[in-house]
Design a protein around this motif. Structure first.
Motif, PDB file in Angstrom:
ATOM      1  N   ASP A 124      12.763  -6.887 -17.717  1.00 42.25           N
ATOM      2  CA  ASP A 124      11.884  -5.928 -17.033  1.00 42.25           C
ATOM      3  C   ASP A 124      12.670  -4.892 -16.227  1.00 42.25           C
ATOM      4  N   PHE A 125      13.991  -5.144 -16.029  1.00 45.92           N
ATOM      5  CA  PHE A 125      14.833  -4.156 -15.341  1.00 45.92           C
ATOM      6  C   PHE A 125      14.929  -2.879 -16.166  1.00 45.92           C
ATOM      7  N   GLU A 131       7.397   1.959 -12.021  1.00 44.87           N
ATOM      8  CA  GLU A 131       7.790   2.942 -11.002  1.00 44.87           C
ATOM      9  C   GLU A 131       9.088   2.556 -10.285  1.00 44.87           C
ATOM     10  N   GLU A 132       9.223   1.236  -9.950  1.00 46.79           N
ATOM     11  CA  GLU A 132      10.359   0.825  -9.130  1.00 46.79           C
ATOM     12  C   GLU A 132      11.670   0.709  -9.905  1.00 46.79           C
ATOM     13  N   ILE A 136      16.919   2.538 -14.526  1.00 44.34           N
ATOM     14  CA  ILE A 136      16.760   2.918 -15.931  1.00 44.34           C
ATOM     15  C   ILE A 136      16.077   4.280 -16.047  1.00 44.34           C
ATOM     16  N   ARG A 137      15.282   4.640 -15.046  1.00 46.84           N
ATOM     17  CA  ARG A 137      14.590   5.926 -15.104  1.00 46.84           C
ATOM     18  C   ARG A 137      15.520   7.090 -14.756  1.00 46.84           C
ATOM     19  N   ASN A 138      16.582   6.803 -14.009  1.00 45.98           N
ATOM     20  CA  ASN A 138      17.415   7.904 -13.524  1.00 45.98           C
ATOM     21  C   ASN A 138      18.850   7.928 -14.039  1.00 45.98           C
ATOM     22  N   THR A 334      18.122 -12.750  -8.893  1.00 47.39           N
ATOM     23  CA  THR A 334      18.042 -11.554  -9.736  1.00 47.39           C
ATOM     24  C   THR A 334      17.036 -10.548  -9.208  1.00 47.39           C
ATOM     25  N   GLN A 335      15.920 -11.038  -8.697  1.00 49.42           N
ATOM     26  CA  GLN A 335      14.876 -10.095  -8.255  1.00 49.42           C
ATOM     27  C   GLN A 335      15.424  -9.188  -7.153  1.00 49.42           C
TER      28      GLN A 335
END
Lengths: 517, 262
Positions: A124-125, A131-132, A136-138, A334-335
């Motif tokens: 899920d990373f 959003e969080e 991976i988004r940036n 990990t979280q």
């Protein structure tokens, strides 16, 4: 009596233990603890030197703790510790210290992976729809591509996992030379390339790094200069071929590298890790082999102090591309660890860190591009005429770092000062594609090759004496020892005593002992 | 409950300290020195050390650097200590203090200052071995002066008078009275200077531009990569130091008492 009292004390101690652990347990139940182990001065530490420039500005850790509690509703406490070298970090880990997040360099990540220390990032990373998931988004597509195309464990042919499975990037850069424009003619450098290090024109004026890997890389680049030059940069397998050359560790290569390293050893001013920056700013040396982040720092410092004029040069044939990344050792939370990486990857925070430590982050995105423009883009109105503007500026293209497919996009270009773009801070901070394309990453050499190269390093760094000299000095020391022993104990051994004068008799050791009784 | 401690009970914390911070670490070094990566008994490191000319050369160089440093320290410190101990000056402790004050300033700062000084003179990078020895002498001089001063101070004035009374000239007095009686101070001074100058690689890195490698640097570097070899080098250094301490008589009780008077 004594014993009983002691055991009573011991008993009291034991009785105290549960209470103590209850006390600490109390704290840890209500809040999460995240143990982060990072390089020294490798994060925004707040205060006056930070982005806000405010003495009360909170550091990144405090920001994260606040953000995490707001985001997830659980208080978190970061135990932040730092290390000075990758090897220090490895030793701490090997000694059994536990951490949730580490920030080693690429080869150390590969070594840790080969030795099965690491835990992969959860799936899920990598979900960009959340959003969080700021990382991976940036993250820059250029960095992501590199992380996805390189295998992490080259020791085991069955292991196909890549860097991106185990590591998230943090900072990256290249290696090159900082040079003093007063003494070094920039036009001489391209022809020399890494041979600057062995060129007698710079005898006692150039420094190298006091670590084996960087020195080995330079020696390889000198040794295989012709072979590298013969490669075709437009060929599809160029990167692989270059990486293969720059990671050779066979016996023959090591033997030849030793000769090159000796040549370097005779030519340089010093091996350094820290003093080089100060030495080049003060004008003591002309050329300093440096990491790009340090180069930016040194050039800034030279500008402020108004002393020397420094430029940065990246050898054309090939340079070392390095990066530091976040990895989680086995058993990590990990979280929380992934939340920390994501927090640092928020463009705002990435900029804060970059601003504070001076290295280039792996985060792309429009905010980061705006930050680069703010720092380096020039304003046409500052020039008197259009001719002057065109003569002194150039279009700087960073599409490779910012766009998804790496293709040219006008949105990611800007007008930069010509000097900035070819030999100064901008060039070091975000090198143009033509430079990064020719870069090679240094892998973990593997245990055996590592051992051989370390031995090679100790042969280069250690002192050399001819065998006869060693023998002579050892015999000399043995003689001194013998004389000292003789002076001290000679009197107690009859053999070494002077013969008695006429008419006298020698007193034996037994007589002395009898007398003493 | 009245708390009364006998000597034995009071000794326990020290015994625990010695056990955990001296004896066990030494055993760990011994263990690592004679094992390989799989933790099996191995003499490979031992053989490799003595068959590698670089390592032998480095230890010989370190020995020579340390010997020169010690000798120079002794040559400088002895007259200073002698003059101070025998002078009738009222505030001589001030002068002694001046010799010792550098020790109160951070070591790295001092070495950096010397570095700048050498660079200003133009020696930095030109004479790496000289710079290293210079830095070490500067750094360790107080450790030589202090024990010498305390031992020389303790020599009874009447001994000098007696010597003069019996017709001894200054030279004889020095060789027959002063020198033999100050031997314990010389011995503890030597021990305190010799050992650190074999291992203090900060000086050789900063002032010798890392172009001078002493055995301490070797140990440091090996502990980044190969603990077993690092332990072996540390063990060999330990033996060298043990031998030199034994030779200078550092284990005799009276000496340690005097050395401890600083």
């Amino acid at each position: 009596m004594k014993k009983r009292r002691l055991s009573a004390l011991a008993l009291a101690g034991i009785a105290m233990l549960p209470t103590l652990s209850f006390l600490t347990g109390c704290a840890s139940e209500s809040e999460i603890v995240l143990r982060v182990y990072n390089w020294e001065e490798y994060i925004d530490e707040g205060g006056e030197d930070s982005w806000d420039g405010d003495a009360d500005a909170p550091d990144m850790i405090t920001r994260f703790e606040t953000w995490y509690e707001e985001q997830y509703g659980t208080p978190i406490r970061v135990e932040y510790t730092t290390f000075g070298t990758n090897e220090d970090m490895y030793n701490q880990l090997k000694l059994g210290n536990e951490y949730d997040l580490l920030c080693p360099s690429e080869y150390m990540i590969m070594k840790l992976a080969a030795e099965d220390y690491l835990q992969p990032y959860t799936e899920d990373f990598f979900d960009p729809s959340v959003e969080e998931n700021y990382y991976i988004r940036n993250v820059s597509p250029y960095i992501r591509e590199m992380f996805e195309s390189n295998r992490i464990n080259k020791e085991d042919p069955d292991d196909t996992s890549t860097w991106s499975d185990y590591a998230a990037g943090y900072m990256w850069g290249v290696t090159g030379f900082i040079y003093n424009t007063e003494y070094v003619d920039a036009e001489d450098l391209p022809a020399l390339g890494w041979e600057i290090m062995t060129d007698t024109a710079y005898n006692n004026r150039v420094t190298t790094k006091d670590n084996v890997r960087d020195s080995y890389f330079v020696a390889l680049a000198i040794l295989y200069k012709d072979e590298i030059a013969a490669l075709d940069p437009s060929a599809e397998d160029y990167t692989q071929k270059l990486a293969e050359i720059m990671n050779r560790t066979d016996d023959e290569t090591i033997e030849k590298v030793e000769e090159v390293m000796r040549e370097i050893d005779e030519n340089i001013y010093s091996y350094e890790t820290d003093t080089g920056k100060a030495d080049i700013v003060s004008g003591k040396i002309w050329l300093n082999f440096a990491w790009s982040g340090d180069a930016v720092y040194a050039m800034d410092l030279a500008e402020e102090e108004d002393g020397v004029d420094l430029n940065f040069f990246i050898p054309e044939e090939c340079a070392n591309l390095w990066f530091d990344g976040w990895v989680m050792p086995k058993g990590a939370n990990t979280q929380a660890a992934q939340a920390f990486v994501n927090f640092l990857s928020m463009p705002e925070n990435a900029i804060r860190n970059m601003y504070y430590i001076g290295y280039s982050g792996v985060i792309a995105g429009d905010e980061v591009f705006d930050y680069i423009c703010e720092t380096y883009a020039v304003d046409p109105e500052e020039y008197e005429s259009e001719e002057e503007f065109l003569a002194n500026t150039t279009v700087y293209d960073l599409s490779y770092f910012f766009t998804e497919d790496g293709e040219y996009d006008e949105a990611y270009t800007f007008y930069a000062d010509l000097e900035q773009a070819t030999s100064r801070q901008l060039y070091a901070h975000y090198p143009p594609e033509v430079v990064t394309h020719r870069c090679a990453v240094m892998d973990y050499y593997g245990e055996e090759a590592n051992e051989n190269i370390n031995e090679l390093w100790s042969r280069i760094k250690g002192e050399t004496l001819e065998t006869w000299a060693i023998v002579v000095i050892c015999v000399g020391i043995a003689l001194v020892v013998a004389i000292v022993l003789l002076v001290k104990y000679g009197g107690k051994i009859d053999f070494f005593r002077l013969p008695p004068k006429k008419g006298y008799r020698r007193v034996s050791q037994e007589d002395i002992k009898d007398y003493e009784k | 409950m009245r708390l009364r401690f006998s000597r034995k009970t009071l000794g326990i914390p020290y015994a625990v300290f010695l056990l955990f911070f001296v004896i066990i670490p030494m055993l760990v070094i011994l263990f690592y020195a004679f094992t390989d990566n799989e933790m099996h008994l191995s003499f490979e490191n031992f053989i490799r050390f003595f068959s590698d000319p670089t390592k032998l050369s480095t230890i010989v160089y370190s020995l020579v650097i340390a010997l020169i440093t010690t000798a120079v320290c002794l040559l400088i410190a002895y007259p200073v200590a002698y003059i101070l101990a025998r002078s009738k000056m009222k505030k001589k402790f001030v002068i002694l203090l001046l010799f010792v004050t550098p020790m109160w300033i951070n070591f790295v700062l001092r070495v950096n200052a010397i570095r700048e000084l050498l660079s200003w003179i133009g020696l930095l990078g030109e004479a790496n071995y000289f710079n290293t020895i210079f830095g070490m002498v500067y750094d360790f001089l107080p450790f030589m002066i202090l024990p010498l001063y305390t031992t020389l101070l303790k020599i009874d004035e009447s001994l000098y008078e007696a010597s003069a009374d019996l017709g001894g000239n200054a030279f004889t007095t020095f060789t027959r009275i002063t020198l033999p009686l100050s031997m314990p101070g010389i011995a503890s001074g030597i021990t305190m200077v010799f050992l650190p100058s074999m291992t203090n690689y900060v000086v050789s890195d900063m002032l010798g531009n890392s172009m001078v490698t002493i055995i301490g640097k070797f140990i440091y570097e090996y502990f980044g990569t190969n603990w077993h070899m690092g332990s072996m080098v540390a063990l060999i250094l330990l033996i060298v130091v043990f031998l030199s301490t034994w030779l200078t008589g550092g284990f005799k009780e009276e000496n340690t008492v005097r050395g401890a008077n600083i």
